[in-house]
Scaffold this motif. Sequence first.
Motif, PDB file in Angstrom:
ATOM      1  N   VAL A  72       0.856  -1.184   0.000  1.00  0.00           N
ATOM      2  CA  VAL A  72       0.000   0.000   0.000  1.00  0.00           C
ATOM      3  C   VAL A  72       0.889   1.230   0.000  1.00  0.00           C
ATOM      4  O   VAL A  72       2.004   1.211   0.529  1.00  0.00           O
ATOM      5  N   ILE A  73       0.388   2.290  -0.620  1.00  0.00           N
ATOM      6  CA  ILE A  73       1.116   3.557  -0.677  1.00  0.00           C
ATOM      7  C   ILE A  73       0.273   4.619   0.011  1.00  0.00           C
ATOM      8  O   ILE A  73      -0.882   4.840  -0.345  1.00  0.00           O
ATOM      9  N   SER A 114      11.360  -1.126  10.177  1.00  0.00           N
ATOM     10  CA  SER A 114      11.465  -2.358   9.392  1.00  0.00           C
ATOM     11  C   SER A 114      11.697  -2.002   7.937  1.00  0.00           C
ATOM     12  O   SER A 114      11.287  -0.929   7.471  1.00  0.00           O
ATOM     13  N   ASP A 115      12.323  -2.934   7.199  1.00  0.00           N
ATOM     14  CA  ASP A 115      12.518  -2.716   5.769  1.00  0.00           C
ATOM     15  C   ASP A 115      11.197  -2.744   5.012  1.00  0.00           C
ATOM     16  O   ASP A 115      11.159  -2.380   3.832  1.00  0.00           O
ATOM     17  N   ARG A 116      10.136  -3.165   5.654  1.00  0.00           N
ATOM     18  CA  ARG A 116       8.826  -3.143   4.991  1.00  0.00           C
ATOM     19  C   ARG A 116       8.353  -1.715   4.755  1.00  0.00           C
ATOM     20  O   ARG A 116       7.493  -1.476   3.916  1.00  0.00           O
ATOM     21  N   TYR A 117       8.895  -0.768   5.519  1.00  0.00           N
ATOM     22  CA  TYR A 117       8.503   0.643   5.381  1.00  0.00           C
ATOM     23  C   TYR A 117       9.529   1.364   4.510  1.00  0.00           C
ATOM     24  O   TYR A 117      10.708   1.427   4.861  1.00  0.00           O
ATOM     25  N   GLN A 118       9.065   1.890   3.380  1.00  0.00           N
ATOM     26  CA  GLN A 118       9.971   2.522   2.428  1.00  0.00           C
ATOM     27  C   GLN A 118       9.422   3.867   1.963  1.00  0.00           C
ATOM     28  O   GLN A 118       8.198   4.035   1.812  1.00  0.00           O
ATOM     29  N   LEU A 119      10.330   4.830   1.762  1.00  0.00           N
ATOM     30  CA  LEU A 119       9.997   6.092   1.105  1.00  0.00           C
ATOM     31  C   LEU A 119      10.666   6.044  -0.263  1.00  0.00           C
ATOM     32  O   LEU A 119      11.866   6.257  -0.384  1.00  0.00           O
ATOM     33  N   ILE A 132       4.272   0.461   2.156  1.00  0.00           N
ATOM     34  CA  ILE A 132       4.368  -0.674   3.079  1.00  0.00           C
ATOM     35  C   ILE A 132       4.299  -1.949   2.255  1.00  0.00           C
ATOM     36  O   ILE A 132       3.318  -2.173   1.528  1.00  0.00           O
ATOM     37  N   PHE A 133       5.316  -2.785   2.366  1.00  0.00           N
ATOM     38  CA  PHE A 133       5.365  -4.044   1.620  1.00  0.00           C
ATOM     39  C   PHE A 133       4.880  -5.195   2.498  1.00  0.00           C
ATOM     40  O   PHE A 133       5.000  -5.170   3.718  1.00  0.00           O
ATOM     41  N   GLY A 134       4.367  -6.232   1.841  1.00  0.00           N
ATOM     42  CA  GLY A 134       3.964  -7.440   2.549  1.00  0.00           C
ATOM     43  C   GLY A 134       2.967  -7.171   3.651  1.00  0.00           C
ATOM     44  O   GLY A 134       3.130  -7.636   4.786  1.00  0.00           O
ATOM     45  N   VAL A 135       1.905  -6.429   3.340  1.00  0.00           N
ATOM     46  CA  VAL A 135       0.966  -5.991   4.374  1.00  0.00           C
ATOM     47  C   VAL A 135       0.198  -7.168   4.974  1.00  0.00           C
ATOM     48  O   VAL A 135      -0.066  -8.167   4.300  1.00  0.00           O
ATOM     49  N   THR A 136      -0.125  -7.033   6.238  1.00  0.00           N
ATOM     50  CA  THR A 136      -0.924  -8.019   6.965  1.00  0.00           C
ATOM     51  C   THR A 136      -2.100  -7.307   7.616  1.00  0.00           C
ATOM     52  O   THR A 136      -2.214  -6.076   7.565  1.00  0.00           O
ATOM     53  N   GLU A 137      -2.970  -8.094   8.240  1.00  0.00           N
ATOM     54  CA  GLU A 137      -4.120  -7.492   8.926  1.00  0.00           C
ATOM     55  C   GLU A 137      -3.669  -6.584  10.065  1.00  0.00           C
ATOM     56  O   GLU A 137      -4.366  -5.631  10.421  1.00  0.00           O
ATOM     57  N   ARG A 246      16.822   1.469  -2.957  1.00  0.00           N
ATOM     58  CA  ARG A 246      16.115   0.746  -4.018  1.00  0.00           C
ATOM     59  C   ARG A 246      16.298  -0.757  -3.875  1.00  0.00           C
ATOM     60  O   ARG A 246      15.506  -1.536  -4.414  1.00  0.00           O
ATOM     61  N   TYR A 247      17.334  -1.185  -3.159  1.00  0.00           N
ATOM     62  CA  TYR A 247      17.612  -2.609  -2.970  1.00  0.00           C
ATOM     63  C   TYR A 247      17.091  -3.042  -1.605  1.00  0.00           C
ATOM     64  O   TYR A 247      17.529  -2.537  -0.574  1.00  0.00           O
TER      65      TYR A 247
END
Length: 307
Positions: A72-73, A114-119, A132-137, A246-247
């Motif tokens: 999600v963005i 966490s690396d799940r949070y990216q700008l 946010i990558f790999g989102v969960t409930e 980016r990585y």
Amino acid sequence: MVFTDDMKTCSQLSGGGGGEIQNQVNVSEQETSIVIRQEMRHLCIRLCLYVLLAKGLMASAEHVTGSLNGRVILPCTYSGTTTTMCWGRGGCPSSKCNYEIIWTDGTKVTWRKSDRYQLLGDIARGNVSLTIFGVTEEDEGTYCCRVEIPGWSNDQKIEHIVKIYEAPSPPEPTDQSVHTIHVPAVSGDVTVVGSVKDILTLPCNYIIHKNQHPMCWRRGGCSASGCYDDIIETDGRRVTWRESDRYQLLGDIIQGNVSLTITGVTREDEGTYCCRVEIYELFYYVKKEIKIQILNSNHSKETLYVF
């Protein structure tokens, strides 16, 4: 007789003077009352202004939806001089962020939970939208973007409410669609195909033995020993160095999922990449080479793994 007249005169003077004093007292009380009412009005105005300023530049909360295991963005941008900002869970407080998940210094990310949070936007130009990558409930709820602007209660604050849904079943592939093929663990070479600005994942997994194992990714083929010109490194549990945000390693590193995700790919990203896992106790190295091919923009933007 004279004494009596004098007494009357004093009495008359006293009586007349008392009335005049009383009138002066009444006028004074009225003036005081007017002053008090004016002060109360000014106080109310100041309180109202304070409440409005305390809210800062608060935009109404926006709803963002996403699917499980997707991304999600949460949009957030500002203009003007670059400045510090943060993202946090929950509503925007009077200062800083509650339950902080990411901070920047105005030009780059200085801390993240966490690396799940990216700008992934241009931070220096005010694009601090959160991906946010790999989102969960558990990711559902309210998020606060707070841009710290110098001055009293000048901060820009934006709130988002995230709602996560279960992803629908994927449609049957057609002749025109490019579909994903599941990749086996660390064996054989793979070509990952995508388009400019895509997010590509280069698969790499290994089986955990007694301990987690350090590993690295590099541009170019796998060398006889070590990683040269590497782009990301781990100690087996977490990322210890990366050339660029980016990585990303968005899988469970501890469980051996060290697949590399590259965001915002360009044609310069084409070429060969090496995933190298160092398994010291077995005197063994897991080495996997993966190639990236960038298609023209008129092709499908889904990822294709070619064996």
